[in-house]
Design a protein around this motif. Structure first.
Motif, mmCIF file in Angstrom:
data_model
loop_
_atom_site.group_PDB
_atom_site.id
_atom_site.type_symbol
_atom_site.label_atom_id
_atom_site.label_comp_id
_atom_site.label_asym_id
_atom_site.label_seq_id
_atom_site.Cartn_x
_atom_site.Cartn_y
_atom_site.Cartn_z
ATOM 1 N N ASN A 97 0.850 -1.186 0.000
ATOM 2 C CA ASN A 97 0.000 0.000 0.000
ATOM 3 C C ASN A 97 0.886 1.237 0.000
ATOM 4 O O ASN A 97 1.985 1.221 0.542
ATOM 5 C CB ASN A 97 -0.853 0.037 1.272
ATOM 6 N N ARG A 132 -10.909 -11.801 0.457
ATOM 7 C CA ARG A 132 -11.462 -11.090 -0.690
ATOM 8 C C ARG A 132 -10.630 -11.363 -1.923
ATOM 9 O O ARG A 132 -9.414 -11.188 -1.932
ATOM 10 C CB ARG A 132 -11.410 -9.589 -0.369
ATOM 11 N N LYS A 175 -5.360 3.447 -6.199
ATOM 12 C CA LYS A 175 -5.299 2.695 -4.940
ATOM 13 C C LYS A 175 -4.881 3.636 -3.801
ATOM 14 O O LYS A 175 -5.386 3.529 -2.682
ATOM 15 C CB LYS A 175 -4.317 1.521 -5.075
ATOM 16 N N VAL A 178 -7.913 5.443 -2.522
ATOM 17 C CA VAL A 178 -8.727 4.585 -1.647
ATOM 18 C C VAL A 178 -8.117 4.545 -0.250
ATOM 19 O O VAL A 178 -8.795 4.719 0.767
ATOM 20 C CB VAL A 178 -8.806 3.157 -2.247
ATOM 21 N N ASN A 179 -6.788 4.328 -0.209
ATOM 22 C CA ASN A 179 -6.134 4.224 1.095
ATOM 23 C C ASN A 179 -6.073 5.555 1.838
ATOM 24 O O ASN A 179 -6.131 5.579 3.068
ATOM 25 C CB ASN A 179 -4.728 3.626 0.945
ATOM 26 N N ILE A 182 -10.072 5.747 3.070
ATOM 27 C CA ILE A 182 -10.624 4.700 3.954
ATOM 28 C C ILE A 182 -9.701 4.404 5.141
ATOM 29 O O ILE A 182 -10.160 4.338 6.294
ATOM 30 C CB ILE A 182 -10.899 3.405 3.146
ATOM 31 N N SER A 183 -8.415 4.256 4.874
ATOM 32 C CA SER A 183 -7.526 3.749 5.939
ATOM 33 C C SER A 183 -7.473 4.670 7.161
ATOM 34 O O SER A 183 -7.766 4.215 8.282
ATOM 35 C CB SER A 183 -6.125 3.477 5.375
ATOM 36 N N ASN A 193 -14.631 -1.006 7.540
ATOM 37 C CA ASN A 193 -14.774 -0.090 6.395
ATOM 38 C C ASN A 193 -16.216 0.387 6.223
ATOM 39 O O ASN A 193 -16.469 1.555 5.923
ATOM 40 C CB ASN A 193 -14.282 -0.775 5.114
ATOM 41 N N VAL A 233 -15.933 0.801 -3.017
ATOM 42 C CA VAL A 233 -14.985 -0.007 -2.226
ATOM 43 C C VAL A 233 -15.495 -0.160 -0.791
ATOM 44 O O VAL A 233 -15.437 -1.247 -0.206
ATOM 45 C CB VAL A 233 -13.562 0.610 -2.247
ATOM 46 N N THR A 237 -16.212 -3.799 0.782
ATOM 47 C CA THR A 237 -15.337 -4.287 1.851
ATOM 48 C C THR A 237 -15.926 -3.932 3.219
ATOM 49 O O THR A 237 -15.193 -3.842 4.208
ATOM 50 C CB THR A 237 -13.916 -3.661 1.720
ATOM 51 N N SER A 242 -9.629 -2.385 7.787
ATOM 52 C CA SER A 242 -8.535 -1.965 6.898
ATOM 53 C C SER A 242 -7.193 -2.399 7.493
ATOM 54 O O SER A 242 -7.061 -2.589 8.706
ATOM 55 C CB SER A 242 -8.537 -0.440 6.744
ATOM 56 N N SER A 243 -6.196 -2.534 6.627
ATOM 57 C CA SER A 243 -4.895 -2.986 7.141
ATOM 58 C C SER A 243 -4.308 -1.946 8.092
ATOM 59 O O SER A 243 -3.620 -2.298 9.057
ATOM 60 C CB SER A 243 -3.944 -3.311 5.997
HETATM 61 O O1 KPL Z 1 -6.476 -1.640 0.769
HETATM 62 C C1 KPL Z 1 -7.181 -1.641 1.754
HETATM 63 C C2 KPL Z 1 -6.494 -1.927 3.033
HETATM 64 O O2 KPL Z 1 -7.120 -2.201 4.024
HETATM 65 O O3 KPL Z 1 -5.261 -1.888 3.021
HETATM 66 C C3 KPL Z 1 -8.628 -1.282 1.682
HETATM 67 C C4 KPL Z 1 -9.015 -1.115 0.238
HETATM 68 C C5 KPL Z 1 -8.842 0.002 2.433
HETATM 69 C C6 KPL Z 1 -9.530 -2.365 2.183
HETATM 70 O O4 KPL Z 1 -9.540 -2.513 3.543
#
Ligand code: KPL
Length: 296
Positions: A97, A132, A175, A178-179, A182-183, A193, A233, A237, A242-243
């Protein structure tokens, strides 16, 4: 092919197992151990159990692909340490990531590639869950890697789908977007998420800021595109953690410096101010610091 997977967390183990069907593989661990057991509930529809060689220098000297599945903040130091031990022709593929590691490795003369994946995996009591199925996008970082499109086929046969891009930046930025959204928010609200559906105005604000930087980086997108993609996303998810949230929960360093940190660095370069991203960055850094001392 002989393939070494550097970094054997959940995603590294997933690739190790998937590639072992058609290739000779080994894992490379920071703390060496005699072998590595990989137990997966379901890989391409079947349960998987395998035991892999680790840290074999002779295998490394003949390796034909170094697949780097470490966290972003661990990657360049670990790659630099291994480079003298791999053939000069061996491609190095970064799969993590965030962005910025490829720049840290700009002096690497081996073919250097980068990629992003939306496969999800997590490990509990020695059992890996492939949560997933996803899509992996890879492409070249330096000129020497331009003719390595066959690697997309190698990876696709093991863990579909994999796509090759002559220009990987757009996929990497999508990507990253997204991170960036969301992260950090899942860390700040300590939620899965799907919990972000309760914070959509803030999601939108972050998307607006990310879009400004992406446009200045030459990526053809706008804020609404990004917002709609991120909503998709979040829905897909919704039950995942999230990671970054998992890193905080397990007391580990996060990849925030390579996610929002990278975005802010590019924003500074373009002379753009991103107040909401600065705010979420500092909240995640606070949580990270409360976690010290770190483990990886
Ligand atoms: O890539 C992700 C992660 O958690 O690292 C997402 C897309 C946010 C999914 O959880």
């Amino acid at each position: 092919m002989k393939i070494t997977v550097l970094g054997c967390g959940a995603i590294g183990k997933l690739w190790l197992a998937a590639l072992s069907g058609n290739h000779e593989v080994q894992g490379w661990l920071r703390i060496p151990q005699p072998y590595l057991n990989v137990n997966i509930d379901s890989l391409n529809g079947e349960p998987f159990y395998g035991q892999f060689t680790t840290n074999d220098p002779e295998f490394l000297a003949e390796t034909e692909l170094l697949l780097v599945c470490l966290k972003a903040w661990q990657a360049s130091e670990a790659v630099n340490q291994l480079l003298p031990q791999i053939p000069e022709s061996c491609p190095v593929l970064l799969l993590h990531n965030g962005m910025g590691v490829a720049r840290e490795l700009s002096r690497v003369t081996n073919p250097l590639l980068t990629g992003v994946t939306s496969h999800g995996a997590s490990e509990e009591n020695g059992l890996l869950h492939h949560n997933r199925n996803g899509m992996t996008h890879i492409g070249p970082v330096n000129d020497r890697a331009r003719h390595y499109g066959y690697l997309a086929d190698v990876l696709h046969d093991a863990l579909p789908d994999v796509a090759w891009h002559n220009e990987i930046d757009a996929a990497s930025w999508q990507k990253l977007a997204v991170n960036c959204v969301i992260s950090p928010l899942t860390v700040i609200y300590d939620c899965k998420n799907g919990g972000l559906m309760a914070h959509l105005p803030q999601v939108r604000e972050l998307c607006d800021e990310v879009a400004l930087v992406m446009q200045r980086e030459g990526i053809h997108t706008d804020s609404m595109d990004i917002y709609e993609y991120i909503l998709h996303v979040i829905e897909k998810t919704a039950d995942s953690s999230s990671s970054m949230r998992q890193d905080i929960l397990y007391g580990r360093y996060t990849e925030i410096d390579y996610i929002t940190g990278y975005l802010l660095q590019r924003a500074r370069y373009h002379g753009i101010l991103l107040p909401e991203n600065i705010h979420v960055y500092s909240l995640v850094k606070q949580k990270e610091e409360q976690n010290a001392p770190f483990s990886s």
